[in-house]
Scaffold this active site. Structure first.
Site, PDB file in Angstrom:
ATOM      1  N   ARG A 171      -1.365   8.097   1.707  1.00 25.87           N
ATOM      2  CA  ARG A 171      -2.144   9.239   2.188  1.00 25.87           C
ATOM      3  C   ARG A 171      -2.735   8.922   3.556  1.00 25.87           C
ATOM      4  NH1 ARG A 171      -5.836   6.294  -0.945  1.00 25.87           N
ATOM      5  NH2 ARG A 171      -4.747   6.447  -2.913  1.00 25.87           N
ATOM      6  N   ARG A 175     -10.894   8.450   8.138  1.00 21.17           N
ATOM      7  CA  ARG A 175     -12.097   9.096   7.606  1.00 21.17           C
ATOM      8  C   ARG A 175     -12.687  10.001   8.684  1.00 21.17           C
ATOM      9  NH1 ARG A 175     -15.307   3.992   5.001  1.00 21.17           N
ATOM     10  NH2 ARG A 175     -13.797   3.551   3.368  1.00 21.17           N
ATOM     11  N   ARG A 247       4.664 -13.181   0.526  1.00 20.59           N
ATOM     12  CA  ARG A 247       4.099 -13.605   1.815  1.00 20.59           C
ATOM     13  C   ARG A 247       3.058 -14.673   1.516  1.00 20.59           C
ATOM     14  NH1 ARG A 247       6.716 -12.375   6.191  1.00 20.59           N
ATOM     15  NH2 ARG A 247       4.838 -12.196   7.480  1.00 20.59           N
ATOM     16  N   ARG A 277      -6.153 -11.819  11.389  1.00 23.86           N
ATOM     17  CA  ARG A 277      -7.593 -11.609  11.343  1.00 23.86           C
ATOM     18  C   ARG A 277      -8.331 -12.944  11.363  1.00 23.86           C
ATOM     19  NH1 ARG A 277      -8.896  -9.664   5.062  1.00 23.86           N
ATOM     20  NH2 ARG A 277      -8.012 -11.489   4.055  1.00 23.86           N
ATOM     21  N   GLU A 298      -6.161 -16.238  10.124  1.00 27.50           N
ATOM     22  CA  GLU A 298      -5.101 -16.080   9.107  1.00 27.50           C
ATOM     23  C   GLU A 298      -3.783 -15.730   9.765  1.00 27.50           C
ATOM     24  OE1 GLU A 298      -5.846 -13.347   5.845  1.00 27.50           O
ATOM     25  OE2 GLU A 298      -7.842 -14.238   5.572  1.00 27.50           O
ATOM     26  N   TYR A 346       0.242  -6.791  -6.536  1.00 27.23           N
ATOM     27  CA  TYR A 346      -1.051  -7.100  -5.937  1.00 27.23           C
ATOM     28  C   TYR A 346      -2.120  -6.479  -6.836  1.00 27.23           C
ATOM     29  CZ  TYR A 346      -5.196  -7.443  -3.269  1.00 27.23           C
ATOM     30  OH  TYR A 346      -6.476  -7.751  -2.918  1.00 27.23           O
ATOM     31  N   ASP A 348      -6.416  -6.264  -7.420  1.00 26.67           N
ATOM     32  CA  ASP A 348      -7.776  -6.656  -7.083  1.00 26.67           C
ATOM     33  C   ASP A 348      -8.414  -7.340  -8.300  1.00 26.67           C
ATOM     34  OD1 ASP A 348      -8.213  -6.059  -4.394  1.00 26.67           O
ATOM     35  OD2 ASP A 348      -8.516  -3.926  -4.804  1.00 26.67           O
TER      36      ASP A 348
HETATM   37  C1  LIG Z   1      -5.888 -13.263   0.652  1.00 26.41           C
HETATM   38  C2  LIG Z   1      -6.345 -12.501  -0.557  1.00 26.41           C
HETATM   39  C3  LIG Z   1      -7.538 -11.828  -0.518  1.00 26.41           C
HETATM   40  C4  LIG Z   1      -7.978 -11.132  -1.647  1.00 26.41           C
HETATM   41  N1  LIG Z   1      -9.149 -10.457  -1.553  1.00 26.41           N
HETATM   42  C5  LIG Z   1      -9.593  -9.764  -2.618  1.00 26.41           C
HETATM   43  C6  LIG Z   1     -10.811  -9.033  -2.529  1.00 26.41           C
HETATM   44  O1  LIG Z   1     -11.486  -9.008  -1.500  1.00 26.41           O
HETATM   45  N2  LIG Z   1     -11.218  -8.334  -3.625  1.00 26.41           N
HETATM   46  C7  LIG Z   1     -10.490  -8.324  -4.791  1.00 26.41           C
HETATM   47  O2  LIG Z   1     -10.924  -7.686  -5.759  1.00 26.41           O
HETATM   48  N3  LIG Z   1      -9.335  -9.029  -4.894  1.00 26.41           N
HETATM   49  C8  LIG Z   1      -8.869  -9.737  -3.847  1.00 26.41           C
HETATM   50  N4  LIG Z   1      -7.700 -10.459  -3.942  1.00 26.41           N
HETATM   51  C9  LIG Z   1      -6.980 -10.478  -5.233  1.00 26.41           C
HETATM   52  C10 LIG Z   1      -7.417 -11.645  -6.154  1.00 26.41           C
HETATM   53  O3  LIG Z   1      -7.122 -12.874  -5.533  1.00 26.41           O
HETATM   54  C11 LIG Z   1      -6.676 -11.498  -7.495  1.00 26.41           C
HETATM   55  O4  LIG Z   1      -7.110 -10.314  -8.120  1.00 26.41           O
HETATM   56  C12 LIG Z   1      -6.898 -12.628  -8.492  1.00 26.41           C
HETATM   57  O5  LIG Z   1      -6.752 -13.879  -7.905  1.00 26.41           O
HETATM   58  C13 LIG Z   1      -5.909 -12.498  -9.647  1.00 26.41           C
HETATM   59  O6  LIG Z   1      -6.194 -13.466 -10.640  1.00 26.41           O
HETATM   60  P1  LIG Z   1      -5.023 -14.103 -11.502  1.00 26.41           P
HETATM   61  O7  LIG Z   1      -5.685 -14.960 -12.517  1.00 26.41           O
HETATM   62  O8  LIG Z   1      -4.089 -13.053 -11.959  1.00 26.41           O
HETATM   63  O9  LIG Z   1      -4.177 -14.989 -10.461  1.00 26.41           O
HETATM   64  P2  LIG Z   1      -4.572 -16.315  -9.678  1.00 26.41           P
HETATM   65  O10 LIG Z   1      -5.959 -16.243  -9.158  1.00 26.41           O
HETATM   66  O11 LIG Z   1      -3.479 -16.548  -8.700  1.00 26.41           O
HETATM   67  O12 LIG Z   1      -4.518 -17.438 -10.795  1.00 26.41           O
HETATM   68  C14 LIG Z   1      -3.291 -17.902 -11.324  1.00 26.41           C
HETATM   69  C15 LIG Z   1      -3.444 -19.383 -11.596  1.00 26.41           C
HETATM   70  O13 LIG Z   1      -2.292 -19.835 -12.326  1.00 26.41           O
HETATM   71  C16 LIG Z   1      -2.022 -21.162 -11.935  1.00 26.41           C
HETATM   72  N5  LIG Z   1      -0.645 -21.460 -12.308  1.00 26.41           N
HETATM   73  C17 LIG Z   1       0.490 -20.892 -11.823  1.00 26.41           C
HETATM   74  N6  LIG Z   1       1.572 -21.435 -12.432  1.00 26.41           N
HETATM   75  C18 LIG Z   1       1.108 -22.342 -13.322  1.00 26.41           C
HETATM   76  C19 LIG Z   1       1.746 -23.222 -14.248  1.00 26.41           C
HETATM   77  N7  LIG Z   1       3.073 -23.273 -14.386  1.00 26.41           N
HETATM   78  N8  LIG Z   1       0.970 -24.032 -15.012  1.00 26.41           N
HETATM   79  C20 LIG Z   1      -0.382 -23.994 -14.882  1.00 26.41           C
HETATM   80  N9  LIG Z   1      -1.041 -23.197 -14.015  1.00 26.41           N
HETATM   81  C21 LIG Z   1      -0.295 -22.372 -13.242  1.00 26.41           C
HETATM   82  C22 LIG Z   1      -2.279 -21.132 -10.441  1.00 26.41           C
HETATM   83  O14 LIG Z   1      -2.537 -22.461  -9.971  1.00 26.41           O
HETATM   84  C23 LIG Z   1      -3.520 -20.247 -10.344  1.00 26.41           C
HETATM   85  O15 LIG Z   1      -4.706 -21.003 -10.349  1.00 26.41           O
HETATM   86  C24 LIG Z   1      -7.216 -11.118  -2.834  1.00 26.41           C
HETATM   87  C25 LIG Z   1      -5.982 -11.788  -2.867  1.00 26.41           C
HETATM   88  C26 LIG Z   1      -5.540 -12.455  -1.732  1.00 26.41           C
HETATM   89  C27 LIG Z   1      -4.197 -13.126  -1.780  1.00 26.41           C
END
Ligand SMILES: Cc1cc2nc3c(=O)[nH]c(=O)nc-3n(C[C@H](O)[C@H](O)[C@H](O)COP(=O)(O)OP(=O)(O)OC[C@H]3O[C@@H](n4cnc5c(N)ncnc54)[C@H](O)[C@@H]3O)c2cc1C
Length: 380
Positions: A171, A175, A247, A277, A298, A346, A348
Site C-alpha cells: 500500500r 503519511r 540476507r 543505516r 549495517e 520475517y 516481529d
Molecule cells: C536486524 C533485525 C532487526 C529486528 N528488529 C526487530 C524489531 O525492532 N522489533 C521486532 O519486533 N522484531 C524485530 N526483529 C525480529 C526478531 O529478531 C524476531 O522476531 C525474533 O528473533 C524471532 O525469534 P525466534 O526465536 O523465532 O528466532 P531467533 O531469535 O533467530 O532464535 C532462533 C535460535 O535458534 C538457534 N538455533 C538454530 N539452529 C539451531 C540448532 N540446530 N540447534 C540449536 N539451536 C539452534 C539459533 O542460534 C537462535 O538462537 C528483527 C530482526 C532482525 C534480523
C-alpha cells in the site's frame, strides 16, 4: 512427555515455558553461548550502553495476550521509535510524512493538498505494476521514489527494485500528517534490563533444562517424545533440496563520546553510501545516561555458508524451494516447526511470541486428546 527444543530465542523459550508449566520435561539447546536468539542484548563493558547484538530491536504490539505475557518477565519501558534518513546531502523524517514531502518539494501543503499533489506525481500510465519499482512509481511518482525507496531497497535486497515483486509494496507508504512515530501499535517499549534478561526469566523453570553452545542432537532425537525446531527449516532436512536463501548483515562499530547521531537510527538512501543505516544504541534506553557511545553501520549482503541468516529472501525461486520443504515437513513425524527460521518468514517479536503461544496451546490440546501433534500451528 519429554520435549527437545532447538533454539532458545523467543519461539523456543515461550514454548518451553508453556510446556513446562503444564508439567512436561523440556530440554532446550542453542548453538550460541547465550539465550534470546537474535534479540540478545548485553552491556558494553567500556561504555555501559545496552547493545542489541544482532541489530536494534523495538518491541511493539497491539496483542493484549503478548503484552501481558512479556510484562510478566521484566519491566518494559515506554519507548517511541523515531527514524531519520539522509539522502542527497539532506536529512528528512521517516516514515515519509507531510514534513518529509514538504521538505523534499519545498512546499507547505496541508493533508488534502498533499494527497492531490502526490496523485499528480503518481505515474498513472502504469496499470498492472510488474515489480516493486513500478508499484512505487504508480503510487507516488519518480521524485519521492528516487529519494526514499530506490537506493535503500536496492542496498537492502542487493537487487534492482525492478527485480523485486510488486507485492512487497502493498500500500502507499506515505503519511499525510506530521506524525513521525515509526510504529502505530498501542504498546511500544524496550525492556529496562534488555531482552536477554526477559528470555532468561521465561526459561527459569524447574521443568526446563537449557544447554548453550550445544546444537540440537538431531541424530538422537528419539530421546524425545516430540521435538520443536526453531532452527532453519532446510537444516532439519540436511538442506536436501538446496539452501533457502537469506540476507545477512555485517556490523561496523563506531565509538565516540557524547551523541554521535542525535537519534536512534539514521538511514542512508544514496546508492553510493555502501551501508543502509547507522544505529546508536544508547538512544534505545533514553532513561539511561552514558558518556561514551557505540553505534553500528549495517551492511546488507547475501548470506553464505556460516553467516547468520537474518532476512528470508522469499523471491519466486525461494518460494518454490520453500514449498518442497513445507511439503516434506508436513510428512515428518514427531516434530513441530516454529519461529522465523523454522517457517522461513520475517516475524516481529510480538508475532513470534503470539505464534509460540498458539503452538504451545495446540500441542497441549493434541496431548489432551491423544492426537498426533501437528508440524505447524500457523499458515507457514
Ligand atoms: C536486524 C533485525 C532487526 C529486528 N528488529 C526487530 C524489531 O525492532 N522489533 C521486532 O519486533 N522484531 C524485530 N526483529 C525480529 C526478531 O529478531 C524476531 O522476531 C525474533 O528473533 C524471532 O525469534 P525466534 O526465536 O523465532 O528466532 P531467533 O531469535 O533467530 O532464535 C532462533 C535460535 O535458534 C538457534 N538455533 C538454530 N539452529 C539451531 C540448532 N540446530 N540447534 C540449536 N539451536 C539452534 C539459533 O542460534 C537462535 O538462537 C528483527 C530482526 C532482525 C534480523
Amino acid at each position: 512427555m519429554r520435549f527437545g527444543i532447538a533454539g532458545a530465542g523467543f519461539s523456543g523459550a515461550v514454548i518451553a515455558r508453556e510446556l513446562a508449566e503444564a508439567g512436561h520435561e523440556v530440554h532446550v539447546f542453542d548453538t550460541r553461548d547465550h539465550v534470546a536468539g537474535n534479540c540478545h542484548t548485553e552491556r558494553d563493558p567500556e561504555t555501559g550502553v545496552m547493545i542489541h547484538r544482532y541489530g536494534p530491536h523495538i518491541f511493539h504490539t497491539g496483542n493484549e495476550r503478548v503484552w501481558s505475557y512479556i510484562n510478566r518477565f521484566g519491566r518494559m519501558m515506554p519507548y517511541n521509535h523515531r527514524v531519520r534518513t539522509t539522502v542527497g546531502g539532506r536529512t528528512y523524517l521517516l516514515p515519509v510524512n507531510l514534513l518529509t514531502i514538504n521538505q523534499l518539494f519545498g512546499t507547505a501543503l496541508r493533508p488534502d493538498e498533499a494527497r492531490a499533489f502526490i496523485d499528480e506525481q503518481a505515474d498513472h500510465t502504469i496499470e498492472e505494476p510488474a515489480n516493486f519499482e513500478e508499484q512505487a512509481l504508480k503510487f507516488m511518482g519518480r521524485k519521492l521514489y528516487d529519494a526514499f525507496f530506490h537506493g535503500y531497497t536496492r542496498k537492502q535486497w542487493g537487487l534492482p527494485p525492478t527485480q523485486i515483486p510488486a507485492s512487497v509494496l502493498k500500500r502507499l507508504p506515505l503519511r499525510f500528517s506530521y506524525e513521525d512515530s515509526y510504529f502505530n501499535h498501542p504498546y511500544q517499549a524496550i525492556p529496562k534490563d534488555g531482552y536477554t534478561a526477559i528470555v532468561e526469566g521465561i526459561l527459569d523453570h524447574p521443568g526446563i533444562e537449557v544447554r548453550l553452545g550445544t546444537p540440537f542432537p538431531l541424530g538422537e532425537r528419539s530421546r524425545f517424545d516430540h521435538s520443536i525446531w526453531t532452527g532453519q527449516l532446510d537444516a532439519w532436512f540436511g538442506h536436501e533440496f538446496g539452501h533457502l536463501r537469506y540476507r545477512t548483515l555485517d556490523f561496523e562499530e563506531i565509538r565516540a563520546k557524547g551523541d554521535y547521531l542525535g537519534c536512534p537510527v539514521m538511514n542512508f538512501g544514496d546508492i553510493d553510501v555502501p551501508y543502509t543505516r547507522i544505529a546508536e544504541h544508547k538512544h534505545f534506553a533514553p532513561w539511561e545516561e552514558h558518556e561514551g557511545t557505540v553505534c553500528f553501520r549495517e551492511y546488507s549482503r547475501l548470506a553464505e555458508e556460516g553467516d547468520i541468516p537474518y532476512y528470508p529472501i522469499r523471491m519466486t525461486t525461494d518460494k518454490t524451494l520453500l514449498t518442497r520443504y513445507l511439503d516434506a515437513a508436513r510428512e515428518e513425524p514427531d516434530v513441530t516447526f516454529v519461529g522465523r527460521l523454522g517457517t522461513y518468514r520475517y516475524l516481529d517479536m510480538d508475532v513470534t511470541i503470539a505464534e509460540a503461544l498458539t503452538a504451545a496451546d495446540g500441542i497441549l490440546e493434541a496431548i489432551d486428546r491423544s492426537e498426533p501433534i501437528a508440524p505447524f500451528f500457523v499458515d507457514a
